[in-house]
Write a protein that holds these residues in place. Sequence first.
Motif, mmCIF file in Angstrom:
data_model
loop_
_atom_site.group_PDB
_atom_site.id
_atom_site.type_symbol
_atom_site.label_atom_id
_atom_site.label_comp_id
_atom_site.label_asym_id
_atom_site.label_seq_id
_atom_site.Cartn_x
_atom_site.Cartn_y
_atom_site.Cartn_z
ATOM 1 N N ASP A 8 0.832 -1.193 0.000
ATOM 2 C CA ASP A 8 0.000 0.000 0.000
ATOM 3 C C ASP A 8 0.871 1.249 0.000
ATOM 4 O O ASP A 8 1.850 1.339 0.760
ATOM 5 C CB ASP A 8 -0.903 0.017 1.236
ATOM 6 N N VAL A 9 0.519 2.206 -0.872
ATOM 7 C CA VAL A 9 1.224 3.488 -0.934
ATOM 8 C C VAL A 9 0.203 4.585 -0.652
ATOM 9 O O VAL A 9 -0.739 4.784 -1.415
ATOM 10 C CB VAL A 9 1.868 3.711 -2.323
ATOM 11 N N ALA A 10 0.372 5.274 0.468
ATOM 12 C CA ALA A 10 -0.567 6.330 0.866
ATOM 13 C C ALA A 10 -0.233 7.607 0.106
ATOM 14 O O ALA A 10 0.782 8.259 0.366
ATOM 15 C CB ALA A 10 -0.482 6.570 2.368
ATOM 16 N N ALA A 11 -1.077 7.966 -0.870
ATOM 17 C CA ALA A 11 -0.848 9.168 -1.676
ATOM 18 C C ALA A 11 -1.353 10.424 -0.978
ATOM 19 O O ALA A 11 -0.774 11.502 -1.125
ATOM 20 C CB ALA A 11 -1.527 9.025 -3.034
ATOM 21 N N LEU A 12 -2.454 10.300 -0.237
ATOM 22 C CA LEU A 12 -3.014 11.409 0.535
ATOM 23 C C LEU A 12 -3.309 10.927 1.948
ATOM 24 O O LEU A 12 -3.867 9.840 2.135
ATOM 25 C CB LEU A 12 -4.313 11.927 -0.100
ATOM 26 N N LYS A 13 -2.928 11.742 2.917
ATOM 27 C CA LYS A 13 -3.123 11.367 4.323
ATOM 28 C C LYS A 13 -3.825 12.509 5.059
ATOM 29 O O LYS A 13 -3.199 13.521 5.398
ATOM 30 C CB LYS A 13 -1.779 11.071 4.987
ATOM 31 N N ASN A 14 -5.121 12.382 5.236
ATOM 32 C CA ASN A 14 -5.897 13.326 6.061
ATOM 33 C C ASN A 14 -5.668 14.788 5.641
ATOM 34 O O ASN A 14 -5.363 15.642 6.460
ATOM 35 C CB ASN A 14 -5.556 13.149 7.543
ATOM 36 N N VAL A 15 -5.855 15.047 4.352
ATOM 37 C CA VAL A 15 -5.650 16.400 3.823
ATOM 38 C C VAL A 15 -6.887 17.253 4.074
ATOM 39 O O VAL A 15 -8.010 16.856 3.741
ATOM 40 C CB VAL A 15 -5.348 16.351 2.305
ATOM 41 N N THR A 16 -6.680 18.413 4.664
ATOM 42 C CA THR A 16 -7.762 19.370 4.906
ATOM 43 C C THR A 16 -7.332 20.746 4.395
ATOM 44 O O THR A 16 -6.305 21.279 4.825
ATOM 45 C CB THR A 16 -8.094 19.455 6.409
ATOM 46 N N LEU A 17 -8.107 21.289 3.438
ATOM 47 C CA LEU A 17 -7.816 22.591 2.839
ATOM 48 C C LEU A 17 -9.124 23.274 2.475
ATOM 49 O O LEU A 17 -10.165 22.622 2.361
ATOM 50 C CB LEU A 17 -6.962 22.430 1.565
ATOM 51 N N ALA A 18 -9.061 24.586 2.253
ATOM 52 C CA ALA A 18 -10.250 25.337 1.828
ATOM 53 C C ALA A 18 -9.854 26.352 0.769
ATOM 54 O O ALA A 18 -8.779 26.956 0.836
ATOM 55 C CB ALA A 18 -10.891 26.042 3.023
ATOM 56 N N LEU A 19 -10.730 26.524 -0.227
ATOM 57 C CA LEU A 19 -10.539 27.504 -1.296
ATOM 58 C C LEU A 19 -11.650 28.549 -1.205
ATOM 59 O O LEU A 19 -12.829 28.211 -1.309
ATOM 60 C CB LEU A 19 -10.567 26.808 -2.663
ATOM 61 N N ARG A 20 -11.268 29.794 -1.038
ATOM 62 C CA ARG A 20 -12.254 30.861 -0.941
ATOM 63 C C ARG A 20 -12.660 31.322 -2.327
ATOM 64 O O ARG A 20 -11.871 31.285 -3.274
ATOM 65 C CB ARG A 20 -11.660 32.021 -0.138
ATOM 66 N N ARG A 21 -13.889 31.771 -2.436
ATOM 67 C CA ARG A 21 -14.430 32.197 -3.721
ATOM 68 C C ARG A 21 -13.599 33.345 -4.307
ATOM 69 O O ARG A 21 -13.290 34.320 -3.632
ATOM 70 C CB ARG A 21 -15.877 32.644 -3.558
ATOM 71 N N GLY A 22 -13.223 33.195 -5.585
ATOM 72 C CA GLY A 22 -12.471 34.229 -6.278
ATOM 73 C C GLY A 22 -10.986 34.252 -5.978
ATOM 74 O O GLY A 22 -10.258 35.107 -6.485
ATOM 75 N N SER A 23 -10.499 33.292 -5.180
ATOM 76 C CA SER A 23 -9.083 33.284 -4.812
ATOM 77 C C SER A 23 -8.355 32.143 -5.514
ATOM 78 O O SER A 23 -8.968 31.300 -6.179
ATOM 79 C CB SER A 23 -8.925 33.140 -3.297
#
Length: 531
Positions: free
Chosen positions: A290-305
């Motif tokens: 098993d190769v963990a490509a993503l581990k508990n990723v948390t992000l936010a994108l604001r409108r227009g940014s």
Amino acid sequence: MALSIENLSVRLPRHADRDYAVRDLSLNVGDNEIVCVVGESGSGKSIMASSILRLLPEGVTPEAGRILFEGEDLLRFPPHAMRSIRGARIGMIFQDPMTALNPLHRVGDQIAETFRIHTTLPQADIRARVLDLLGQMHLPDPARAARAYPHELSGGQRQRAMIAMALALEPKLLIADEPTTALDVTTQAQILSLIRELQQRNRMGVLFITHDFGVVAEIATRIAVMRHGVLVEEGSAAKVLEAPEHPYTRELIAAVPSLKPPSKEPLQPLGQAVLSIVDVSKTYRQKGRDVAALKNVTLALRRGSTLGIVGESGSGKSTLARCIVRLLTTDSGAIEVDGANITTMTTVEWRKNVRRVQMVFQDPYASLNPRRKVGDLVAQGPLIHGAKAADVYPRVRDLFALVGLDPAAVDRYPHEFSGGQRQRIGLARALAMDPDILVADEPVSALDVSVQAQVLTLIADIQRKLGLSVVFITHDLRVAAQICDRVAIMQGGRVVEEGMAADVLVAPQHPYSQALVAAVPGRRWHAETDV
């Protein structure tokens, strides 16, 4: 003198956009010297390099001049004599190791072939030399790399294997054709250091072809600038970088993006993010592990940014991008667009929402169907979703104008456009769906600095006009600094640092972020030009 090119002219086929790829070019490469040849795509750099080894494509022919190596004119060598020169006395690192290496043979066997052709060494000695060479390339496990097929190695590892092959017989001259294009900054820094180390150890002459002035500042002894097949400026690295004389050289240097983010109006505080990535994980299963490509990723994108996702190959950037547009399914977590979790939508539900999130892919060559006209490719999405052709095709022409292309070009095929133009077509195709969120996966990584600057400006202009929110995937911190409001640094599938671009890129806090910033080629030189 390792190499002397005298008044070289190379003619192009009749249907080409100009008569000569290279015209009346004279250039010397001394022993123990690195000469960097700089210019945009189409400047004749690679044709000049291919002329030295007589590897020109059909219909492209040297018409005048001499290429002197060890006192003999290579242009007069018969084919069998050139075969004894290639690899033995002149080594070459090709731009794309994935296409230069044979996918059907193990990497070690391909390096060993150089010894089998040019020496009488026994097989056991050849195997030992191959492992020693891969060790000199600072590969972590030379034996494993030798057993691997090209696709089983990373881009940086494949490039190191190419360098090992080129240096196997300690040539007098090394030709490096864009050997670090599209590599991560840390891998790029390692390869530049490796080439410089081997050049000094073996006292080689090196002809280094690139369009990146940051790389030039890091490695060059002398610089030659080419434009439309003509040498427009030549001099010491210090002279050309600090006091360029030709307007074209000044334009190229000015187009190098700065690590210092430009001044922008502060974003107004907004409520709910247009895109929320919450605790997302993704694991691949490869050869029983098993190769963990993503581990508990948390992000936010604001409108227009614009949110930049930065990291090395294997950090999880592209996996995250493909999860956002549902080209991959996540193992856990949520990806919400305006509060709606797209990871739990049915296929029917997603088809109704797919227009909201569109993607611009990394490779402008592979992402466009070569058998279809570009206008049809841009129109395809809206037509599939039920729009009428009478409404769609006028809109396609408007989109071509919006991305800086001639609307009349809709009837042409992808191969009739440059790389930068193809990237604009990819952008038009994404915009045809009127998305709320644009996911751009390394959209400028393989482009010249001047074309790169144009595409970045174009994306920023369109974002302002249409109110787009952008997720911008890149390994180039200079590019991230110019276009992103916020930056997230990824390592091993995790976000290790996230914040405003001006904070993360100017004063990084995490050791990995600091290492990425420190590895940017030519950082010290360009820091002086930013003042």
